[in-house]
Design a protein around this motif. Structure first.
Motif, PDB file in Angstrom:
ATOM      1  N   SER A 108      -5.775   1.192  -7.948  1.00  0.00           N
ATOM      2  CA  SER A 108      -6.645   0.844  -6.816  1.00  0.00           C
ATOM      3  C   SER A 108      -6.590   1.912  -5.733  1.00  0.00           C
ATOM      4  CB  SER A 108      -6.284  -0.533  -6.239  1.00  0.00           C
ATOM      5  OG  SER A 108      -5.028  -0.518  -5.615  1.00  0.00           O
ATOM      6  N   ALA A 109      -5.427   2.558  -5.545  1.00  0.00           N
ATOM      7  CA  ALA A 109      -5.323   3.647  -4.572  1.00  0.00           C
ATOM      8  C   ALA A 109      -6.177   4.837  -5.021  1.00  0.00           C
ATOM      9  CB  ALA A 109      -3.869   4.071  -4.405  1.00  0.00           C
ATOM     10  N   LYS A 110      -6.126   5.133  -6.304  1.00  0.00           N
ATOM     11  CA  LYS A 110      -6.922   6.239  -6.847  1.00  0.00           C
ATOM     12  C   LYS A 110      -8.413   5.975  -6.657  1.00  0.00           C
ATOM     13  CE  LYS A 110      -7.444   8.949 -11.120  1.00  0.00           C
ATOM     14  NZ  LYS A 110      -7.217   8.951 -12.565  1.00  0.00           N
ATOM     15  N   LYS A 111      -8.812   4.731  -6.911  1.00  0.00           N
ATOM     16  CA  LYS A 111     -10.215   4.333  -6.744  1.00  0.00           C
ATOM     17  C   LYS A 111     -10.631   4.460  -5.268  1.00  0.00           C
ATOM     18  CE  LYS A 111     -13.243   0.454  -7.980  1.00  0.00           C
ATOM     19  NZ  LYS A 111     -13.261  -0.917  -8.544  1.00  0.00           N
ATOM     20  N   LYS A 112      -9.725   4.046  -4.378  1.00  0.00           N
ATOM     21  CA  LYS A 112      -9.997   4.109  -2.943  1.00  0.00           C
ATOM     22  C   LYS A 112     -10.147   5.560  -2.489  1.00  0.00           C
ATOM     23  CE  LYS A 112     -10.317   2.051   1.073  1.00  0.00           C
ATOM     24  NZ  LYS A 112     -11.447   1.138   1.325  1.00  0.00           N
TER      25      LYS A 112
ATOM     26  N   LYS B  56      -1.440  -4.063   0.484  1.00  0.00           N
ATOM     27  CA  LYS B  56      -2.518  -3.157   0.068  1.00  0.00           C
ATOM     28  C   LYS B  56      -3.398  -2.738   1.243  1.00  0.00           C
ATOM     29  CE  LYS B  56      -6.425  -3.199  -3.207  1.00  0.00           C
ATOM     30  NZ  LYS B  56      -7.067  -3.999  -4.282  1.00  0.00           N
ATOM     31  N   HIS B  57      -3.649  -3.659   2.194  1.00  0.00           N
ATOM     32  CA  HIS B  57      -4.523  -3.330   3.325  1.00  0.00           C
ATOM     33  C   HIS B  57      -3.924  -2.219   4.179  1.00  0.00           C
ATOM     34  CE1 HIS B  57      -1.654  -6.104   5.122  1.00  0.00           C
ATOM     35  NE2 HIS B  57      -2.036  -5.691   6.325  1.00  0.00           N
ATOM     36  N   VAL B  58      -2.590  -2.218   4.314  1.00  0.00           N
ATOM     37  CA  VAL B  58      -1.917  -1.171   5.100  1.00  0.00           C
ATOM     38  C   VAL B  58      -2.032   0.176   4.381  1.00  0.00           C
ATOM     39  CG1 VAL B  58       0.305  -0.373   5.998  1.00  0.00           C
ATOM     40  CG2 VAL B  58      -0.320  -2.789   6.193  1.00  0.00           C
ATOM     41  N   VAL B  59      -1.739   0.162   3.087  1.00  0.00           N
ATOM     42  CA  VAL B  59      -1.807   1.392   2.293  1.00  0.00           C
ATOM     43  C   VAL B  59      -3.222   1.972   2.308  1.00  0.00           C
ATOM     44  CG1 VAL B  59      -1.525   2.391  -0.014  1.00  0.00           C
ATOM     45  CG2 VAL B  59       0.117   0.682   0.812  1.00  0.00           C
ATOM     46  N   HIS B  60      -4.211   1.122   2.077  1.00  0.00           N
ATOM     47  CA  HIS B  60      -5.593   1.600   1.997  1.00  0.00           C
ATOM     48  C   HIS B  60      -6.118   2.063   3.354  1.00  0.00           C
ATOM     49  CE1 HIS B  60      -6.935   0.060  -2.205  1.00  0.00           C
ATOM     50  NE2 HIS B  60      -5.693   0.500  -2.201  1.00  0.00           N
ATOM     51  N   SER B  61      -5.607   1.469   4.446  1.00  0.00           N
ATOM     52  CA  SER B  61      -6.034   1.927   5.771  1.00  0.00           C
ATOM     53  C   SER B  61      -5.517   3.347   6.042  1.00  0.00           C
ATOM     54  CB  SER B  61      -5.578   0.967   6.869  1.00  0.00           C
ATOM     55  OG  SER B  61      -4.185   1.025   7.055  1.00  0.00           O
ATOM     56  N   ILE B  62      -4.316   3.661   5.525  1.00  0.00           N
ATOM     57  CA  ILE B  62      -3.788   5.033   5.651  1.00  0.00           C
ATOM     58  C   ILE B  62      -4.680   6.002   4.874  1.00  0.00           C
ATOM     59  CG2 ILE B  62      -1.874   6.572   5.013  1.00  0.00           C
ATOM     60  CD1 ILE B  62       0.022   4.187   5.562  1.00  0.00           C
ATOM     61  N   LEU B  63      -5.080   5.620   3.663  1.00  0.00           N
ATOM     62  CA  LEU B  63      -5.927   6.485   2.833  1.00  0.00           C
ATOM     63  C   LEU B  63      -7.277   6.729   3.503  1.00  0.00           C
ATOM     64  CD1 LEU B  63      -5.235   4.924  -0.709  1.00  0.00           C
ATOM     65  CD2 LEU B  63      -3.940   6.710   0.507  1.00  0.00           C
TER      66      LEU B  63
ATOM     67  N   LEU C 100       0.797  13.921   3.812  1.00  0.00           N
ATOM     68  CA  LEU C 100       1.612  13.468   2.676  1.00  0.00           C
ATOM     69  C   LEU C 100       2.085  12.058   2.953  1.00  0.00           C
ATOM     70  CD1 LEU C 100       3.797  16.661   2.678  1.00  0.00           C
ATOM     71  CD2 LEU C 100       2.380  16.053   0.754  1.00  0.00           C
ATOM     72  N   THR C 101       2.118  11.214   1.936  1.00  0.00           N
ATOM     73  CA  THR C 101       2.674   9.877   2.149  1.00  0.00           C
ATOM     74  C   THR C 101       3.252   9.281   0.876  1.00  0.00           C
ATOM     75  OG1 THR C 101       2.246   7.672   3.079  1.00  0.00           O
ATOM     76  CG2 THR C 101       0.456   8.643   1.803  1.00  0.00           C
ATOM     77  N   ASN C 102       4.418   8.687   1.054  1.00  0.00           N
ATOM     78  CA  ASN C 102       4.959   7.734   0.091  1.00  0.00           C
ATOM     79  C   ASN C 102       4.738   6.399   0.793  1.00  0.00           C
ATOM     80  OD1 ASN C 102       6.411   6.114  -1.635  1.00  0.00           O
ATOM     81  ND2 ASN C 102       8.224   7.419  -1.689  1.00  0.00           N
ATOM     82  N   PRO C 103       3.573   5.768   0.578  1.00  0.00           N
ATOM     83  CA  PRO C 103       3.135   4.686   1.470  1.00  0.00           C
ATOM     84  C   PRO C 103       3.997   3.424   1.359  1.00  0.00           C
ATOM     85  CG  PRO C 103       1.693   4.842  -0.432  1.00  0.00           C
ATOM     86  CD  PRO C 103       2.639   6.000  -0.528  1.00  0.00           C
ATOM     87  N   PRO C 104       3.999   2.621   2.440  1.00  0.00           N
ATOM     88  CA  PRO C 104       4.803   1.392   2.457  1.00  0.00           C
ATOM     89  C   PRO C 104       4.157   0.290   1.605  1.00  0.00           C
ATOM     90  CG  PRO C 104       3.534   1.549   4.471  1.00  0.00           C
ATOM     91  CD  PRO C 104       3.260   2.808   3.698  1.00  0.00           C
ATOM     92  N   ILE C 105       4.361   0.371   0.304  1.00  0.00           N
ATOM     93  CA  ILE C 105       3.719  -0.545  -0.639  1.00  0.00           C
ATOM     94  C   ILE C 105       3.968  -2.010  -0.263  1.00  0.00           C
ATOM     95  CG2 ILE C 105       3.650  -1.303  -3.061  1.00  0.00           C
ATOM     96  CD1 ILE C 105       2.460   1.490  -2.593  1.00  0.00           C
ATOM     97  N   ARG C 106       5.197  -2.311   0.137  1.00  0.00           N
ATOM     98  CA  ARG C 106       5.548  -3.713   0.419  1.00  0.00           C
ATOM     99  C   ARG C 106       4.904  -4.244   1.697  1.00  0.00           C
ATOM    100  NH1 ARG C 106       9.021  -4.870  -3.521  1.00  0.00           N
ATOM    101  NH2 ARG C 106      10.374  -3.212  -4.309  1.00  0.00           N
ATOM    102  N   ALA C 107       4.330  -3.353   2.494  1.00  0.00           N
ATOM    103  CA  ALA C 107       3.611  -3.805   3.697  1.00  0.00           C
ATOM    104  C   ALA C 107       2.251  -4.394   3.330  1.00  0.00           C
ATOM    105  CB  ALA C 107       3.444  -2.656   4.671  1.00  0.00           C
TER     106      ALA C 107
END
Length: 202
Positions: free
Chosen positions: A173-177, A141-148, A132-139
């Motif tokens: 973009s997260a959904k696409k990823k 997109k590369h950080v968020v997508h690496s978690i995904l 589960l994640t409420n990802p760190p958006i402000r960090a």
């Protein structure tokens, strides 16, 4: 400037304690300056918890990972509602980790581990049932997508990734990823611009 995704926030401490409730479950949570959503649970995390628990049935012990746990509202509520599961809470923010540990103790939750981790780095491959994640958006997109991306390698077969993200903060973009990485993605719920996305490892 200090951010909630920094390892050691430099802002002065300003602790506050509040009660977070889900049905008849209650947590006393202490928050502080320099951590995400100080003073009250944010709408997205609350929606993620409620959506997951609505679909979560008691059964064999599950290994659940909360990435970017902050002071622990998601992982600790799951630990209280589902004492048969084991929850691992991960963050890079040392202040948040200290709060999550003390919140686990003060709420007498012993099915919890709180660990420092950059993303899912400390989690073994093919080892968990749910991420589960409420990802760190402000960090970024590369950080968020690496978690995904990393979630796919860490989950067991049939494992699930659940993400809460606002439409205006990168949901498309997260959904696409997630579709690209897992080969599937669905919207479990949406409210006030927040979306709960789920992908399953087939």
């Amino acid at each position: 400037m200090s951010h909630y995704y920094d390892r050691n926030p430099e802002v002065q401490s300003d602790r506050k304690t509040f009660v977070y409730s889900y049905k008849d479950h209650k947590l006393n949570l202490t928050t502080d300056a320099g951590v995400f959503s100080k003073g009250k649970i944010d709408f997205g995390s609350d929606l993620l918890i409620r959506t997951f628990l609505k679909n979560h049935t008691p059964g064999p012990t599950k290994k659940i990972v909360d990435v970017g746990c902050g002071y622990g509202p998601i992982g600790l509520m799951l630990a209280q509602v589902a004492p048969y599961d084991h929850i691992t809470l991960l963050d890079v923010n040392q202040r948040a980790l200290e709060l999550a540990k003390s919140n686990a103790v003060s709420n007498q939750l012993d099915n919890v581990d709180v660990k420092y981790s950059d993303g899912l780095g400390v989690i073994e491959e093919n080892s968990c049932d749910v991420i589960l994640t409420n990802p760190p958006i402000r960090a970024g997109k590369h950080v968020v997508h690496s978690i995904l991306e990393d979630a796919h390698t860490k989950l067991k077969q049939e494992g699930e990734l659940l993400v809460v993200i606002q439409k205006k903060q990168g949901m498309p973009s997260a959904k696409k990823k997630m579709q690209a990485v897992f080969g599937n993605v669905e919207v479990l719920d949406k409210s006030k611009g927040y979306y709960i996305l789920k992908s399953s490892k087939g």
